[in-house]
Design an enzyme around this catalytic site. Structure first.
Site, mmCIF file in Angstrom:
data_model
loop_
_atom_site.group_PDB
_atom_site.id
_atom_site.type_symbol
_atom_site.label_atom_id
_atom_site.label_comp_id
_atom_site.label_asym_id
_atom_site.label_seq_id
_atom_site.Cartn_x
_atom_site.Cartn_y
_atom_site.Cartn_z
ATOM 1 N N LYS A 196 0.880 -1.176 0.000
ATOM 2 C CA LYS A 196 0.000 0.000 0.000
ATOM 3 C C LYS A 196 0.914 1.221 0.000
ATOM 4 O O LYS A 196 1.463 1.619 1.018
ATOM 5 C CB LYS A 196 -0.915 0.039 1.234
ATOM 6 C CG LYS A 196 -2.012 1.085 1.072
ATOM 7 C CD LYS A 196 -2.419 1.767 2.347
ATOM 8 C CE LYS A 196 -1.586 2.944 2.745
ATOM 9 N NZ LYS A 196 -1.492 4.077 1.787
ATOM 10 N N PRO A 197 1.107 1.818 -1.194
ATOM 11 C CA PRO A 197 1.991 2.985 -1.239
ATOM 12 C C PRO A 197 1.298 4.214 -0.664
ATOM 13 O O PRO A 197 0.073 4.217 -0.494
ATOM 14 C CB PRO A 197 2.248 3.163 -2.745
ATOM 15 C CG PRO A 197 1.068 2.549 -3.421
ATOM 16 C CD PRO A 197 0.517 1.497 -2.502
ATOM 17 N N GLY A 252 7.304 4.948 7.997
ATOM 18 C CA GLY A 252 6.440 6.116 8.117
ATOM 19 C C GLY A 252 6.579 6.735 9.487
ATOM 20 O O GLY A 252 7.605 6.550 10.170
ATOM 21 N N THR A 254 6.095 7.624 13.485
ATOM 22 C CA THR A 254 6.033 6.825 14.713
ATOM 23 C C THR A 254 4.576 6.662 15.134
ATOM 24 O O THR A 254 4.159 5.586 15.576
ATOM 25 C CB THR A 254 6.856 7.510 15.820
ATOM 26 O OG1 THR A 254 8.208 7.592 15.360
ATOM 27 C CG2 THR A 254 6.819 6.730 17.120
ATOM 28 N N GLY A 257 3.050 4.017 13.003
ATOM 29 C CA GLY A 257 3.760 2.779 13.355
ATOM 30 C C GLY A 257 3.206 2.160 14.634
ATOM 31 O O GLY A 257 3.041 0.937 14.730
ATOM 32 N N GLU A 274 10.233 1.074 10.343
ATOM 33 C CA GLU A 274 11.217 2.161 10.186
ATOM 34 C C GLU A 274 10.463 3.455 10.436
ATOM 35 O O GLU A 274 9.712 3.912 9.578
ATOM 36 C CB GLU A 274 11.802 2.160 8.764
ATOM 37 C CG GLU A 274 12.604 0.928 8.398
ATOM 38 C CD GLU A 274 13.903 0.803 9.171
ATOM 39 O OE1 GLU A 274 14.287 1.752 9.890
ATOM 40 O OE2 GLU A 274 14.533 -0.261 9.065
ATOM 41 N N ARG A 302 18.971 17.445 1.729
ATOM 42 C CA ARG A 302 18.573 16.426 0.760
ATOM 43 C C ARG A 302 17.065 16.198 0.894
ATOM 44 O O ARG A 302 16.544 16.113 2.007
ATOM 45 C CB ARG A 302 19.337 15.122 1.035
ATOM 46 C CG ARG A 302 19.157 14.073 -0.047
ATOM 47 C CD ARG A 302 20.115 12.931 0.176
ATOM 48 N NE ARG A 302 19.802 12.226 1.412
ATOM 49 C CZ ARG A 302 19.490 10.935 1.480
ATOM 50 N NH1 ARG A 302 19.457 10.202 0.403
ATOM 51 N NH2 ARG A 302 19.233 10.365 2.632
ATOM 52 N N CYS A 308 13.872 10.731 7.142
ATOM 53 C CA CYS A 308 13.871 10.366 8.565
ATOM 54 C C CYS A 308 15.289 10.365 9.143
ATOM 55 O O CYS A 308 15.469 10.508 10.342
ATOM 56 C CB CYS A 308 13.182 9.027 8.783
ATOM 57 S SG CYS A 308 13.779 7.763 7.676
ATOM 58 N N GLU A 407 10.589 16.191 15.231
ATOM 59 C CA GLU A 407 11.210 15.981 13.930
ATOM 60 C C GLU A 407 10.644 17.042 12.987
ATOM 61 O O GLU A 407 9.431 17.110 12.778
ATOM 62 C CB GLU A 407 10.852 14.567 13.440
ATOM 63 C CG GLU A 407 11.588 14.155 12.206
ATOM 64 C CD GLU A 407 11.171 12.758 11.726
ATOM 65 O OE1 GLU A 407 10.076 12.289 12.075
ATOM 66 O OE2 GLU A 407 11.970 12.152 10.992
ATOM 67 N N SER A 467 23.539 5.936 4.188
ATOM 68 C CA SER A 467 22.733 4.787 3.775
ATOM 69 C C SER A 467 23.187 4.187 2.445
ATOM 70 O O SER A 467 23.549 4.901 1.517
ATOM 71 C CB SER A 467 21.267 5.211 3.671
ATOM 72 O OG SER A 467 20.473 4.091 3.392
HETATM 73 P P1 ADP Z 1 3.816 10.482 6.458
HETATM 74 O O1 ADP Z 1 3.820 11.597 7.435
HETATM 75 O O2 ADP Z 1 5.112 10.183 5.850
HETATM 76 O O3 ADP Z 1 2.677 10.534 5.484
HETATM 77 P P2 ADP Z 1 2.433 8.385 7.724
HETATM 78 O O4 ADP Z 1 2.924 7.496 8.807
HETATM 79 O O5 ADP Z 1 1.262 9.255 8.009
HETATM 80 O O6 ADP Z 1 3.683 9.228 7.323
HETATM 81 O O7 ADP Z 1 2.120 7.567 6.403
HETATM 82 C C1 ADP Z 1 2.950 6.531 5.942
HETATM 83 C C2 ADP Z 1 2.086 5.499 5.267
HETATM 84 O O8 ADP Z 1 1.167 4.974 6.212
HETATM 85 C C3 ADP Z 1 1.250 6.030 4.109
HETATM 86 O O9 ADP Z 1 1.203 5.036 3.104
HETATM 87 C C4 ADP Z 1 -0.124 6.212 4.747
HETATM 88 O O10 ADP Z 1 -1.202 6.133 3.842
HETATM 89 C C5 ADP Z 1 -0.150 5.022 5.666
HETATM 90 N N1 ADP Z 1 -1.111 5.126 6.768
HETATM 91 C C6 ADP Z 1 -1.507 6.217 7.446
HETATM 92 N N2 ADP Z 1 -2.408 5.883 8.401
HETATM 93 C C7 ADP Z 1 -2.582 4.537 8.320
HETATM 94 C C8 ADP Z 1 -3.365 3.566 9.033
HETATM 95 N N3 ADP Z 1 -4.151 3.916 10.041
HETATM 96 N N4 ADP Z 1 -3.259 2.276 8.658
HETATM 97 C C9 ADP Z 1 -2.437 1.904 7.659
HETATM 98 N N5 ADP Z 1 -1.686 2.760 6.957
HETATM 99 C C10 ADP Z 1 -1.751 4.055 7.276
#
Ligand code: ADP
Length: 506
Positions: A196-197, A252, A254, A257, A274, A302, A308, A407, A467
């Site tokens: 899931k991008p 993505g 924290t 995560g 990560e 960069r 991160c 951050e 990296s």
């Molecule tokens: P960023 O601030 O880099 O967007 P996120 O942690 O919000 O970081 O998003 C990173 C990924 O996690 C994205 O693909 C986003 O769609 C996905 N994402 C955000 N919320 C959820 C969730 N509740 N369940 C699964 N994926 C999610």
């Protein structure tokens, strides 16, 4: 809105690339080797952050599509797991060669949806490709062990088995590399995946999948479910909780995560996380200041600070503070050129979206209101666009300011002065994050002491770019669990199996 549909590419140009030549720009998701729409037929727009133009409209999938994708990934796993390591290596190498051949087109797609300058997008393709190449080789070295048995007539054998279906959830800041670093590793191990991008950058993921298809990756081994932010949580729930998923690999924030880790806990699933960083960049008096400033530019600016492992706090020894700031300021003023990523000479693009721009502006404004001094920048460059933030140098930052702890994820260099090594360590370690850290010193003993005492997963001594595919990338504390790249990256996607062969004398 100026809508360009990927399926109707007649007259439009994606900057200096003609859409007609862009066979990698897909407007459908990829499940079981087929390019598909959402079951509900809904779509959502992917925007260019530089000018808000719609690049394409793609499927806004939900739980139903996610479930289908997990099921086909499980089906594909039943045969992929039994391919030989040599076959998997061969297919990964094909994928690597095709990504290399199509670098220019991939780079244009990254710049269009992520905003980064073309030179940086090309760099990301090189970097992302290095993981496919690395894991094509690593696939053939996932060895087991034969352990001397404590009992007569028995043999202990240890093997590594692929975990199964891996859910891969990725962010927008490195839309190609964050996928290849996970997917090449899990494929080498014999796993299959559902990706899931990020909703901000799904087109790069789809382009990578198109090349994987051309490279001969069997159907169902790589599946991509695209969805808007609205559907991220329901799709994420299936990807974390479905009993057919064996591992969740996430890069993505924290915050997200923690949510995914909680869902994974219900099924005692493996996680590779990560998460966010808060990297200190420490300059001691013995450091080569010109070199340190050059590396500071790379570590901070960069991807316009949206990394991160980007330097988040510059801790400069009082003896060299004024000299370092002078050189750093000159570098920022002369080297940071803000603008559209496709424009020649531009080094800093837009921030990814308005929310991110507001966050960065809010942190800087809070610091200014509490006494921080703006040496350079400090505001949105409205004349270029509402997501372009000026490259900023902020001095006199104190612990009561939000920017001291958080951050930034933007082009703001935050500088503090310290007196002793102990004080530098105390400030550097006073964060819940523990991803990357940077130290500049010519004293060998000091370099070793800092390497030992910094509570971070990665330490760069006299370097701001650490990296690569070869070393293990990852954090401690709230920066995550597990490692990517290196020989350890592939281990995340395997289970250790112990078999006892007994009665060998019978
Ligand atoms: P960023 O601030 O880099 O967007 P996120 O942690 O919000 O970081 O998003 C990173 C990924 O996690 C994205 O693909 C986003 O769609 C996905 N994402 C955000 N919320 C959820 C969730 N509740 N369940 C699964 N994926 C999610």
């Amino acid at each position: 809105m100026n809508i360009i549909r990927a399926g109707l590419l007649h007259r439009h140009c994606l900057f200096n690339m003609d859409f007609r030549q862009m066979h990698l720009l897909k407007n459908q998701a990829f499940i079981n080797g087929e390019w598909v729409c959402a079951q509900n037929k809904l779509v959502f727009p992917v925007l260019n952050p530089a000018d808000d133009k719609v690049i394409a409209e793609i499927p806004d999938m939900d739980q139903c599509d996610a479930k289908i994708a997990v099921d086909v990934a499980l089906e594909a796993f039943k045969t992929w797991r039994d391919t030989t390591a040599k076959e998997r290596s061969y297919i990964l190498r094909n994928w690597f060669e095709l990504c290399k051949k199509n670098s220019e087109e991939l780079a244009h797609i990254i710049t269009a949806e992520a905003g980064k300058p073309l030179a940086e997008s090309r760099g990301e393709i090189l970097y992302g490709n290095s993981f496919i190449e690395w894991f094509a080789d690593t696939a053939r070295h996932i060895n087991g062990e034969v352990i001397p048995s404590p009992w007569p007539n028995k043999q202990i054998i240890v093997t590594r088995q692929p975990i199964g279906v891996v859910s891969v959830i990725t962010p927008w800041n490195f839309p190609f590399a964050m996928i290849t670093r996970k997917v090449a590793a899990l494929m080498a191990a014999g796993c299959t995946c559902v990706i899931k991008p990020s909703e901000d950058t799904p087109l790069t993921a789809l382009a990578a999948a198109k090349l994987a298809e051309e490279a001969g990756v069997p159907k169902g081994v790589i599946n991509i479910v695209t969805c808007s932010r609205k559907n991220a949580a329901p799709v994420g729930k299936v990807l974390c909780e479905d009993t057919n998923v064996g591992c969740i690999s996430f890069t993505g924030s924290t915050y997200v995560g923690q949510i995914l880790y909680g869902m994974a806990a219900k099924g005692i699933k493996r996680v590779a996380l990560e998460l966010g960083g808060n990297a200190p960049f420490i300059v001691f008096p013995s450091a080569d200041l010109e070199h340190a400033a050059d590396q500071a530019m790379l570590a901070k600016f960069r991807n316009n600070g949206q990394a991160c492992i980007g330097a988040n706090r510059f801790l400069i020894h009082e003896d060299v503070y004024d000299d370092f700031i002078k050189i750093f300021k000159e570098r920022i003023a002369s080297k940071c050129v803000l603008g559209h990523g496709t424009k020649e000479g531009v080094t800093c693009g837009p921030l990814i979206n308005l929310a991110q721009t507001k966050k960065v502006a809010g942190l800087v404004d809070d610091a200014i209101s509490k006494g921080a001094k703006v040496e350079l920048g400090g505001k949105v460059a409205k004349d270029i666009g509402d997501k372009f933030y000026e490259s900023t140098l902020l001095l006199n930052v104190t612990p009561d300011m939000k920017i001291y702890q958080e951050e930034v994820f933007g082009p703001v260099a935050v500088c503090l002065k310290f007196k002793t090594e102990e004080e530098a360590l105390q400030i550097a370690n006073s964060t819940k994050s523990g991803l990357a850290s940077y130290v500049f010193t010519k004293e060998l003993g000091q370099a070793f002491r800092m390497s030992g005492k910094l509570e971070f997963g990665m330490v760069g001594i006299n370097d701001g770019i650490i990296s690569a595919a070869e070393p293990p990338f990852g954090g401690i504390k709230e920066s995550g669990i597990g490692r990517e790249g290196s020989k350890h990256g592939v281990e995340e996607y395997t289970d250790i199996k112990y078999t006892l062969f007994s009665a060998l004398d019978k």
